[in-house]
Design a protein around this motif. Sequence first.
Motif, PDB file in Angstrom:
ATOM      1  N   PRO A 253       3.259   2.781  -2.167  1.00  0.00           N
ATOM      2  CA  PRO A 253       4.330   3.751  -2.405  1.00  0.00           C
ATOM      3  C   PRO A 253       4.891   4.383  -1.137  1.00  0.00           C
ATOM      4  CG  PRO A 253       2.650   4.019  -4.060  1.00  0.00           C
ATOM      5  CD  PRO A 253       2.160   2.972  -3.127  1.00  0.00           C
ATOM      6  N   SER A 254       4.020   4.769  -0.198  1.00  0.00           N
ATOM      7  CA  SER A 254       4.545   5.462   0.979  1.00  0.00           C
ATOM      8  C   SER A 254       5.452   4.542   1.808  1.00  0.00           C
ATOM      9  CB  SER A 254       3.386   5.989   1.819  1.00  0.00           C
ATOM     10  OG  SER A 254       2.537   4.917   2.151  1.00  0.00           O
ATOM     11  N   GLU A 255       5.103   3.256   1.871  1.00  0.00           N
ATOM     12  CA  GLU A 255       5.969   2.307   2.593  1.00  0.00           C
ATOM     13  C   GLU A 255       7.323   2.173   1.901  1.00  0.00           C
ATOM     14  OE1 GLU A 255       2.354  -0.706   4.006  1.00  0.00           O
ATOM     15  OE2 GLU A 255       3.793  -1.331   2.481  1.00  0.00           O
TER      16      GLU A 255
ATOM     17  N   ILE B 204       1.429   6.892  -9.653  1.00  0.00           N
ATOM     18  CA  ILE B 204       0.358   6.085 -10.250  1.00  0.00           C
ATOM     19  C   ILE B 204       0.269   4.648  -9.738  1.00  0.00           C
ATOM     20  CG2 ILE B 204       0.420   7.463 -12.357  1.00  0.00           C
ATOM     21  CD1 ILE B 204       1.556   5.119 -13.839  1.00  0.00           C
ATOM     22  N   CYS B 205       1.350   4.109  -9.165  1.00  0.00           N
ATOM     23  CA  CYS B 205       1.293   2.696  -8.795  1.00  0.00           C
ATOM     24  C   CYS B 205       0.550   2.489  -7.485  1.00  0.00           C
ATOM     25  CB  CYS B 205       2.696   2.120  -8.686  1.00  0.00           C
ATOM     26  SG  CYS B 205       3.505   2.049 -10.275  1.00  0.00           S
ATOM     27  N   GLU B 206      -0.275   1.447  -7.478  1.00  0.00           N
ATOM     28  CA  GLU B 206      -0.994   1.132  -6.247  1.00  0.00           C
ATOM     29  C   GLU B 206      -0.107   0.329  -5.310  1.00  0.00           C
ATOM     30  OE1 GLU B 206      -4.493  -0.829  -7.744  1.00  0.00           O
ATOM     31  OE2 GLU B 206      -4.751   0.826  -9.158  1.00  0.00           O
ATOM     32  N   ARG B 207       0.706  -0.529  -5.921  1.00  0.00           N
ATOM     33  CA  ARG B 207       1.665  -1.324  -5.147  1.00  0.00           C
ATOM     34  C   ARG B 207       2.971  -1.332  -5.901  1.00  0.00           C
ATOM     35  NH1 ARG B 207       1.256  -6.808  -4.353  1.00  0.00           N
ATOM     36  NH2 ARG B 207      -0.144  -6.952  -6.138  1.00  0.00           N
ATOM     37  N   ILE B 208       4.065  -1.561  -5.163  1.00  0.00           N
ATOM     38  CA  ILE B 208       5.375  -1.552  -5.807  1.00  0.00           C
ATOM     39  C   ILE B 208       6.194  -2.749  -5.328  1.00  0.00           C
ATOM     40  CG2 ILE B 208       7.576  -0.300  -5.989  1.00  0.00           C
ATOM     41  CD1 ILE B 208       5.956   2.290  -5.708  1.00  0.00           C
TER      42      ILE B 208
ATOM     43  N   LYS C  92      14.042   1.074   4.486  1.00  0.00           N
ATOM     44  CA  LYS C  92      15.490   1.247   4.627  1.00  0.00           C
ATOM     45  C   LYS C  92      16.267   0.480   3.555  1.00  0.00           C
ATOM     46  CE  LYS C  92      18.862   1.460   8.368  1.00  0.00           C
ATOM     47  NZ  LYS C  92      19.757   0.343   8.060  1.00  0.00           N
ATOM     48  N   ARG C  93      15.825  -0.739   3.297  1.00  0.00           N
ATOM     49  CA  ARG C  93      16.564  -1.555   2.320  1.00  0.00           C
ATOM     50  C   ARG C  93      16.491  -0.953   0.929  1.00  0.00           C
ATOM     51  NH1 ARG C  93      15.696  -7.794   2.409  1.00  0.00           N
ATOM     52  NH2 ARG C  93      17.502  -7.629   1.025  1.00  0.00           N
ATOM     53  N   VAL C  94      15.356  -0.351   0.631  1.00  0.00           N
ATOM     54  CA  VAL C  94      15.200   0.263  -0.695  1.00  0.00           C
ATOM     55  C   VAL C  94      16.155   1.452  -0.826  1.00  0.00           C
ATOM     56  CG1 VAL C  94      13.618   1.423  -2.265  1.00  0.00           C
ATOM     57  CG2 VAL C  94      12.809  -0.468  -0.862  1.00  0.00           C
ATOM     58  N   ILE C  95      16.201   2.266   0.202  1.00  0.00           N
ATOM     59  CA  ILE C  95      17.085   3.430   0.157  1.00  0.00           C
ATOM     60  C   ILE C  95      18.531   2.975   0.045  1.00  0.00           C
ATOM     61  CG2 ILE C  95      17.848   5.465   1.438  1.00  0.00           C
ATOM     62  CD1 ILE C  95      15.007   5.443   2.713  1.00  0.00           C
ATOM     63  N   GLU C  96      18.873   1.927   0.773  1.00  0.00           N
ATOM     64  CA  GLU C  96      20.228   1.371   0.677  1.00  0.00           C
ATOM     65  C   GLU C  96      20.534   0.928  -0.741  1.00  0.00           C
ATOM     66  OE1 GLU C  96      20.795  -1.886   3.340  1.00  0.00           O
ATOM     67  OE2 GLU C  96      20.833  -0.577   5.115  1.00  0.00           O
TER      68      GLU C  96
END
Lengths: 261, 325
Positions: free
Chosen positions: A240-242, A222-226, A247-251
């Motif tokens: 969302p797709s970005e 649902i989010c347009e930006r995160i 990488k930093r988010v996954i870390e």
Amino acid sequence: MPILTVNKLTKAFGGLMAVSNVNIQLKHGELVGLIGPNGAGKTTVFNLLTGIYQPTSGTITLHQNNEDIAIQGLKPYNVCKRGIARTFQNIRLFKDLTVMDNVRIAMNKNTNYNLLQAFAHTKAYSTEEKEILDESIELLKILKLEHKKDELAKNLPYGEQRHLEIVRALATKPSILLLDEPAAGMNPAETAQLTETIYWIKDNFNLTILLIEHDMSLVMKICERIYVLDYGMVIAEGIPSEIKSNKRVIEAYLGEDTENA
Amino acid sequence: MKKSINGSTLKKFITLALTFAIVQVLVSTNIINDYIFSTLATICINIILATSLNLITGFTGQFSLGHAGFMSIGAYTCAIITLRNPTMLGFVIGALAGAMLAAFIGFFVGLPTLRLKGDYLAIATLGMSEIIRILFINLDSVTNGAAGLSGIPQFINWGWLFVFTAGTIILLNNFIKSSYGRACISLREDEIAAESMGINSTKYKVIAFVTGAFFAGIAGAVYSSYYYFLEPNLFNFQKSIDILVIVVLGGLGSLSGSVIAAILLALISTYLQSFPELRMVIYAILLIVIMLFRPQGIMGSKELSLTVFKKWTRGLRDKKNGGVA
């Protein structure tokens, strides 16, 4: 058109930087997600935005009717009067009051009759109380709570208590709604239902929504930006797709060694 | 809808008129003699005190131990004015002036102290009430010091008692059923949530505190005019506790509970006057027993109403039928 700008917001508890140099911008009508691991400072950001905490430094600016209003450091009720409403992660309903009273209390700031009229129960009182009553029922209908209006809030099932929190926030007639983990503790079917509801209220109440959520499927859907927070700092921002492939988010979520992630 | 509102107002009016008329007849025929009337006066004064303290402590959740202080302001103001102007008008002006002054002091005490919470507020209000008492002892020229004021003209009859008591209950009930009352109650329930919903906590705490002080002032005025004697030590710490006991016993957040408890306690203590040596012991034991079996107070936070009564009788009937089957 931005409606809220958070600039270099910082909150220190003693030596601990709970939130540091956070920049967030909400555009009118957007639905923005704020995610991050446990203890990243998401709820602290909400508490700063709503005036429960005073920021150590930084500014929060509300853009309304071509006016810039600085709201950092305002008391919570003043922030609410400027049009920012919220729900709480750990439900904070008025437990021993009825569902109806929970909603009516949130309408207090829009009530116009004065103290003497309240003591005397004059015509102004009864007219306005009737409006409040009708309006509350309309709001309760949105989340299908109207048949439970006379129940005590604490007797509602968990999911409906979360719904009531949303109704109560809407009753303050906000322009910005902050939802703190609205889907926590809900099953997938309830979450799907909630998603629909959030869309619906956003469009029908002309709202801008900032949402904290742990349920990634909900956030990504649902989010347009995160915005992603970690250790009190914004480590990523984007659609969302970005964010999914950042990488930093996954870390931040899975730890440093991410070869298999 | 409109018709039903009128209907319930009418019912209330008839109940009030009947209560007044019946007691008035009993007083005129001397079935309620002076002795019983003094119990009646105590009951009425205690109802005004307890319901107004209930607004502060029970509904708004602010623990105040200073109610006797506000009562003494009303009592002394009314006494001093009626002593100089011993007419009915003097009494009415005295009562209103006393209540206004109590409310005024309540505002100035409340503004700084209502930032405190729980125990700290209790201590601050207790201190305020003691300061007022000491002032009355030392302001010899106005209050006649520790010896007290005597010969205060007596204007209180059943009519005035009824007007002040019923008036207090109706006005407080109206307040509680308004947006203002709901805001006060929300502060008791969860102050942070209330503030986040746009409720200015300081404003509503002060409104509740000032309103409570106003009616305590009225109670004081009624007291001074009925007992025609005042001394500062009547309004000590013990008096504040006595009022608090009625509120807690009746139920925090229930006006009808305060009314029932005020009547019950006055009847018990009148009855116990036949056993002077054991009076306070029995009184205390009764309180302990009631609180053990009903810690939320007689009424909890519910109000006595016809619907509750109907539900209750229906419950009894169902039980009876169930027992037969």
